[in-house]
Design a protein around this motif. Sequence first.
Motif, PDB file in Angstrom:
ATOM      1  N   ALA A  17       0.825  -1.210   0.000  1.00 34.67           N
ATOM      2  CA  ALA A  17       0.000   0.000   0.000  1.00 34.67           C
ATOM      3  C   ALA A  17       0.858   1.258   0.000  1.00 34.67           C
ATOM      4  CB  ALA A  17      -0.925  -0.011   1.209  1.00 34.67           C
ATOM      5  N   ALA A  18       1.996   1.212   0.700  1.00 30.71           N
ATOM      6  CA  ALA A  18       2.870   2.384   0.749  1.00 30.71           C
ATOM      7  C   ALA A  18       3.452   2.702  -0.623  1.00 30.71           C
ATOM      8  CB  ALA A  18       3.988   2.151   1.759  1.00 30.71           C
ATOM      9  N   ILE A  19       3.853   1.663  -1.356  1.00 29.53           N
ATOM     10  CA  ILE A  19       4.381   1.881  -2.711  1.00 29.53           C
ATOM     11  C   ILE A  19       3.291   2.443  -3.622  1.00 29.53           C
ATOM     12  CG2 ILE A  19       5.313   0.723  -4.753  1.00 29.53           C
ATOM     13  CD1 ILE A  19       6.670  -1.257  -2.788  1.00 29.53           C
ATOM     14  N   LEU A  20       2.088   1.881  -3.521  1.00 29.60           N
ATOM     15  CA  LEU A  20       0.977   2.404  -4.309  1.00 29.60           C
ATOM     16  C   LEU A  20       0.674   3.845  -3.918  1.00 29.60           C
ATOM     17  CD1 LEU A  20      -1.409  -0.693  -4.190  1.00 29.60           C
ATOM     18  CD2 LEU A  20      -0.103   0.097  -6.161  1.00 29.60           C
ATOM     19  N   GLY A  21       0.678   4.108  -2.614  1.00 29.75           N
ATOM     20  CA  GLY A  21       0.385   5.453  -2.143  1.00 29.75           C
ATOM     21  C   GLY A  21       1.412   6.474  -2.611  1.00 29.75           C
ATOM     22  N   GLN A  22       2.670   6.060  -2.612  1.00 32.10           N
ATOM     23  CA  GLN A  22       3.716   6.966  -3.078  1.00 32.10           C
ATOM     24  C   GLN A  22       3.515   7.299  -4.552  1.00 32.10           C
ATOM     25  OE1 GLN A  22       7.700   5.391  -2.810  1.00 32.10           O
ATOM     26  NE2 GLN A  22       8.639   7.411  -2.856  1.00 32.10           N
ATOM     27  N   GLY A  23       3.150   6.291  -5.332  1.00 30.08           N
ATOM     28  CA  GLY A  23       2.947   6.514  -6.755  1.00 30.08           C
ATOM     29  C   GLY A  23       1.706   7.318  -7.072  1.00 30.08           C
ATOM     30  N   LEU A  24       0.701   7.219  -6.204  1.00 31.15           N
ATOM     31  CA  LEU A  24      -0.583   7.873  -6.480  1.00 31.15           C
ATOM     32  C   LEU A  24      -0.825   9.114  -5.625  1.00 31.15           C
ATOM     33  CD1 LEU A  24      -2.773   4.625  -6.716  1.00 31.15           C
ATOM     34  CD2 LEU A  24      -1.833   5.982  -8.602  1.00 31.15           C
ATOM     35  N   GLY A  25       0.118   9.443  -4.760  1.00 30.83           N
ATOM     36  CA  GLY A  25      -0.028  10.628  -3.924  1.00 30.83           C
ATOM     37  C   GLY A  25      -1.097  10.479  -2.864  1.00 30.83           C
ATOM     38  N   LEU A  26      -1.216   9.278  -2.283  1.00 30.27           N
ATOM     39  CA  LEU A  26      -2.247   9.006  -1.283  1.00 30.27           C
ATOM     40  C   LEU A  26      -1.623   8.381  -0.042  1.00 30.27           C
ATOM     41  CD1 LEU A  26      -4.896   7.393  -3.662  1.00 30.27           C
ATOM     42  CD2 LEU A  26      -5.061   9.671  -2.607  1.00 30.27           C
ATOM     43  N   ALA A  27      -2.210   8.636   1.115  1.00 32.00           N
ATOM     44  CA  ALA A  27      -1.759   8.044   2.373  1.00 32.00           C
ATOM     45  C   ALA A  27      -2.648   6.847   2.700  1.00 32.00           C
ATOM     46  CB  ALA A  27      -1.824   9.074   3.497  1.00 32.00           C
ATOM     47  N   PRO A  28      -2.123   5.628   2.663  1.00 23.51           N
ATOM     48  CA  PRO A  28      -2.952   4.453   2.958  1.00 23.51           C
ATOM     49  C   PRO A  28      -3.476   4.474   4.387  1.00 23.51           C
ATOM     50  CG  PRO A  28      -0.919   3.820   1.843  1.00 23.51           C
ATOM     51  CD  PRO A  28      -0.761   5.253   2.235  1.00 23.51           C
ATOM     52  N   VAL A  29      -4.652   3.865   4.556  1.00 20.88           N
ATOM     53  CA  VAL A  29      -5.307   3.786   5.859  1.00 20.88           C
ATOM     54  C   VAL A  29      -5.443   2.313   6.234  1.00 20.88           C
ATOM     55  CG1 VAL A  29      -7.418   4.283   7.141  1.00 20.88           C
ATOM     56  CG2 VAL A  29      -6.563   5.931   5.450  1.00 20.88           C
ATOM     57  N   PRO A  30      -5.036   1.907   7.439  1.00 24.42           N
ATOM     58  CA  PRO A  30      -5.172   0.501   7.832  1.00 24.42           C
ATOM     59  C   PRO A  30      -6.630   0.105   8.029  1.00 24.42           C
ATOM     60  CG  PRO A  30      -4.361   1.822   9.668  1.00 24.42           C
ATOM     61  CD  PRO A  30      -4.368   2.710   8.473  1.00 24.42           C
ATOM     62  N   ALA A  31      -6.951  -1.132   7.663  1.00 21.69           N
ATOM     63  CA  ALA A  31      -8.312  -1.653   7.809  1.00 21.69           C
ATOM     64  C   ALA A  31      -8.213  -3.100   8.301  1.00 21.69           C
ATOM     65  CB  ALA A  31      -9.070  -1.579   6.491  1.00 21.69           C
ATOM     66  N   GLU A  32      -8.552  -3.320   9.557  1.00 23.89           N
ATOM     67  CA  GLU A  32      -8.470  -4.660  10.136  1.00 23.89           C
ATOM     68  C   GLU A  32      -9.323  -5.661   9.362  1.00 23.89           C
ATOM     69  OE1 GLU A  32      -6.596  -5.694  12.659  1.00 23.89           O
ATOM     70  OE2 GLU A  32      -5.741  -3.731  13.151  1.00 23.89           O
TER      71      GLU A  32
END
Length: 211
Positions: free
Chosen positions: A64-79
Amino acid sequence: MSVLIGLVRHGSHDDLGTWLSGRTRDIALNPAGRDETAALARRLAGRGVTAIATSPRRRTVETAAILGQGLGLAPVPAEALDEIDFGAWSGARFADLDADPAWQHWNAARGTAPTPGGETMAAAVARAVAHLDGLAAQGGGPVLCVSHCDVIRGVLAHALGLPLDNILRFEIAPASISWVMAHGQGSFHVLTLNGNDQRTDDERSADCTGS
């Protein structure tokens, strides 16, 4: 309301095919996993993704972090997107599990077979589907949900009306994306599976409505 959701499996890691990582072996992505996830991020650029939710495991968080870096988004955890709780099986070698009759039963009857002290396949699917229902209720632009192979298989089986016993009949590869349109209350249209097509979001939505 409805929302377009991309179900993303985490990238490759060194446990694949050897260990049942589960929730015990919190393994990182390997170089191939980082590269294939970065490639997915490049393919998703300009697709209007508005949010990324992720399972709390290290391999999904890194994806998610790699995707977020590429898309300019901060991932949010979801249990709710977490790996299946495999109980005593978590962290075991597949070579050892293959001789266990209970493991054999689990893989033949996912709809009813138990895990040793963990959760059922149905329970894992129910929590993931509930999370997607919540996203549908919010509406908005496309969302990525980064999760695990069997959780994604289970959600897709639910969406397609397939018995959970049949989820091993299709593959969900590392760093693959499967697009679904979530309408809420457990209702979905499956648009693509185990890949990433090149159509626009509007074209996928048109497929869903039949227009």
